[in-house]
Design an enzyme around this catalytic site. Sequence first.
Site, PDB file in Angstrom:
ATOM      1  N   ASP A   9     -27.194   4.253  -1.292  1.00 11.79           N
ATOM      2  CA  ASP A   9     -27.451   2.983  -2.380  1.00 11.79           C
ATOM      3  C   ASP A   9     -26.257   2.395  -2.024  1.00 11.79           C
ATOM      4  O   ASP A   9     -25.518   2.087  -1.806  1.00 11.79           O
ATOM      5  CB  ASP A   9     -27.547   3.953  -3.483  1.00 11.79           C
ATOM      6  CG  ASP A   9     -27.753   3.464  -4.150  1.00 11.79           C
ATOM      7  OD1 ASP A   9     -28.577   2.080  -5.214  1.00 11.79           O
ATOM      8  OD2 ASP A   9     -26.756   2.395  -5.509  1.00 11.79           O
TER       9      ASP A   9
ATOM     10  N   HIS B 273     -38.408   1.252  -6.365  1.00  9.80           N
ATOM     11  CA  HIS B 273     -37.823   1.511  -8.033  1.00  9.80           C
ATOM     12  C   HIS B 273     -37.514  -0.083  -8.544  1.00  9.80           C
ATOM     13  O   HIS B 273     -36.944  -0.124  -9.309  1.00  9.80           O
ATOM     14  CB  HIS B 273     -37.271   2.420  -7.850  1.00  9.80           C
ATOM     15  CG  HIS B 273     -35.713   2.602  -7.662  1.00  9.80           C
ATOM     16  ND1 HIS B 273     -35.604   2.581  -5.990  1.00  9.80           N
ATOM     17  CD2 HIS B 273     -34.748   2.336  -8.380  1.00  9.80           C
ATOM     18  CE1 HIS B 273     -34.087   2.394  -5.641  1.00  9.80           C
ATOM     19  NE2 HIS B 273     -34.213   2.147  -7.320  1.00  9.80           N
ATOM     20  N   ASP B 274     -36.542  -0.847  -7.500  1.00  6.92           N
ATOM     21  CA  ASP B 274     -35.990  -2.135  -8.213  1.00  6.92           C
ATOM     22  C   ASP B 274     -36.489  -3.007  -8.622  1.00  6.92           C
ATOM     23  O   ASP B 274     -36.364  -4.091  -8.753  1.00  6.92           O
ATOM     24  CB  ASP B 274     -34.756  -2.443  -7.305  1.00  6.92           C
ATOM     25  CG  ASP B 274     -34.210  -0.874  -7.810  1.00  6.92           C
ATOM     26  OD1 ASP B 274     -33.196  -0.489  -8.413  1.00  6.92           O
ATOM     27  OD2 ASP B 274     -32.839  -0.854  -6.278  1.00  6.92           O
TER      28      ASP B 274
ATOM     29  N   ASP C 106     -30.986  10.282  -1.743  1.00 12.77           N
ATOM     30  CA  ASP C 106     -30.440   9.493  -2.347  1.00 12.77           C
ATOM     31  C   ASP C 106     -29.115   9.741  -2.039  1.00 12.77           C
ATOM     32  O   ASP C 106     -28.689   9.947  -3.004  1.00 12.77           O
ATOM     33  CB  ASP C 106     -31.102   8.669  -3.425  1.00 12.77           C
ATOM     34  CG  ASP C 106     -31.492   7.407  -3.265  1.00 12.77           C
ATOM     35  OD1 ASP C 106     -29.951   6.421  -3.047  1.00 12.77           O
ATOM     36  OD2 ASP C 106     -31.991   7.038  -4.021  1.00 12.77           O
TER      37      ASP C 106
ATOM     38  N   GLU D  30     -28.791   1.157   2.160  1.00 11.59           N
ATOM     39  CA  GLU D  30     -29.503  -0.050   0.964  1.00 11.59           C
ATOM     40  C   GLU D  30     -28.163  -1.624   1.211  1.00 11.59           C
ATOM     41  O   GLU D  30     -27.349  -0.802   1.204  1.00 11.59           O
ATOM     42  CB  GLU D  30     -29.516   0.173   0.576  1.00 11.59           C
ATOM     43  CG  GLU D  30     -30.555  -1.073  -0.674  1.00 11.59           C
ATOM     44  CD  GLU D  30     -30.237  -0.837  -2.278  1.00 11.59           C
ATOM     45  OE1 GLU D  30     -31.013  -1.040  -2.582  1.00 11.59           O
ATOM     46  OE2 GLU D  30     -29.010   0.217  -2.906  1.00 11.59           O
TER      47      GLU D  30
END
Length: 545
Positions: free
Chosen positions: A201, A317-318, A99, A243
């Site tokens: 990210d 995970h969000d 990430d 993302e």
Amino acid sequence: MTDAPWWQRAVGYQIWPRSFQDSNGDGIGDLPGIISRLDHLSDLGVGFVWLSPAYASPQADMGYDISDYRDIAPEYGTLDDMDRLIAEAGKRDIGIVMDLVVNHSSDKHHWFEAARNDRNAPERDYYIWADPGPDGEPPSSLRACFGGPAWNWCERAQQYYLGYFSPFQPDLNWRNPALRREIWDMMNWWFDRGIAGFRMDVISLIGKDVENEVFEEGPFLHDYLQEMHRETLRGRDVVTIGESWSVSRETAPLYCAKDRDELSMVFQFNHIKSQWHDVHGKWKPKPFDLVAFKEELFGWQTALADEGWNSLFLSNHDLPRQVSKYGDAGEYRQRSAKALATVTHLMKGTPFIYQGEEIGMTNIQLERLDQFRDLEAIGLWHEEHERGVDWETFLAGVNENGRDNTRTPVQWDASDSAGFTTGHPWIEVNANYREVNVAAERDRADGILAHYRDLVKLRRERDIVAFGRFESVADNHPQVVAYLRTLGDERLAVVVNMTGEEVTFDPPQRLRIVGEGLLATVEPREAIDGPLTLAPWESFAIHAR
Ligand code: NOJ
């Protein structure tokens, strides 16, 4: 199709390291724990792992606040463990995708320490500062994503700094070429260790124009991504997923069209947001609207049909657990988990499985503030409380859509703490672990895990699944997802009942097909030759060639 990049036939699997597997009894997942579970991933057949941040971090935002980009958080292990993870995964043909969190660092990064201590330090300009107004006020009233003001007063620096997400996550100043050089060097350092790519990210924020308050998809974004490509990605056979919460069907090709030399694909959230409340966003539950959902899912298939590439996912995970959000976590948990997987995995793009999704893990129901771990939920409560929102209303929203839902430990077996740890887990294990766990799923020939295994294999083995053209069918049907994939003379029909009721569906002529039943979750089907009666959450796919 043999010259297609490897990641167009692969399925990704997201590991959120804190909750995957603990190896030393401290209640926190770690890299040796991941290594010990790699056989689960190779059994599933995935091609790469997206590893959420395992870097050194104070964990204010669970690793999305990095204090050293070239080290591992001690509770997760060491760089040696990371090298071992890359090597062991490699032996199983699984790449490790790290990430890349470079819109901001942690406020504990030594760059930020240097920046706030000394106006003349070179690192000062690695961050975004502004002088106070005549009355000491911040440059604007911008709110941070996780609550509170985005401009934070720094006593030592005598200036405000921008923390778009939180005060613990100061934004990096991408306009400084020396900062960009640091990032390129760090990316190359990881590539040289053997990683298979980066998930990036909130990448659409890096080109921001702060003076004019343009944050998302700002004027410098694509210049920086092209520079990144030249400096780090060019000539490497890696996958990159950017993302973005703002990318649209119109802007997506700018990131991922082949001739642009930027990224492999984006993570976009328009299908997710189609289920958010128009005014209150994700915190106010609203009934599932399948037509709006298909509009986005199918629209993106069409928009990137010739240029670019889609990522396919419902969870991360969000986000909440998909079976709780879009399926049925009760009576039809098994069937609806499979139905959702069928919808996602048979479209064109690279599918991602979020840890535990492959066994149909569900949302957790929390009741007290001390059970929450996520700074977003906790920050939200403080803000809502001030606004007069009552606890029950807050709880309804976070229990449906909050991020702690997907952050509970992976349920491996029916032993204490679900086999995740021998110690005390850092966040509660979902109470249903004795029934919902990997060991139980492994024994079910027709289980959710088996279904995911089949879907992953189909993508690897059938060109039509990986590369067939997508055609939407029955866009306005409020209960059924149906689509067609075509490749030369081949056709693949996919039909899914997205409800817990029996539904009749009259397929249009172009969906009528006789062929090989590739998968069926209720009863075998090899033809669509007239109106169908679909069982609750039934899904199937037929391939004709
Ligand atoms: C997106 C990440 O997925 C999320 O977990 C994080 O809180 C924000 N970006 C800020 O890094």
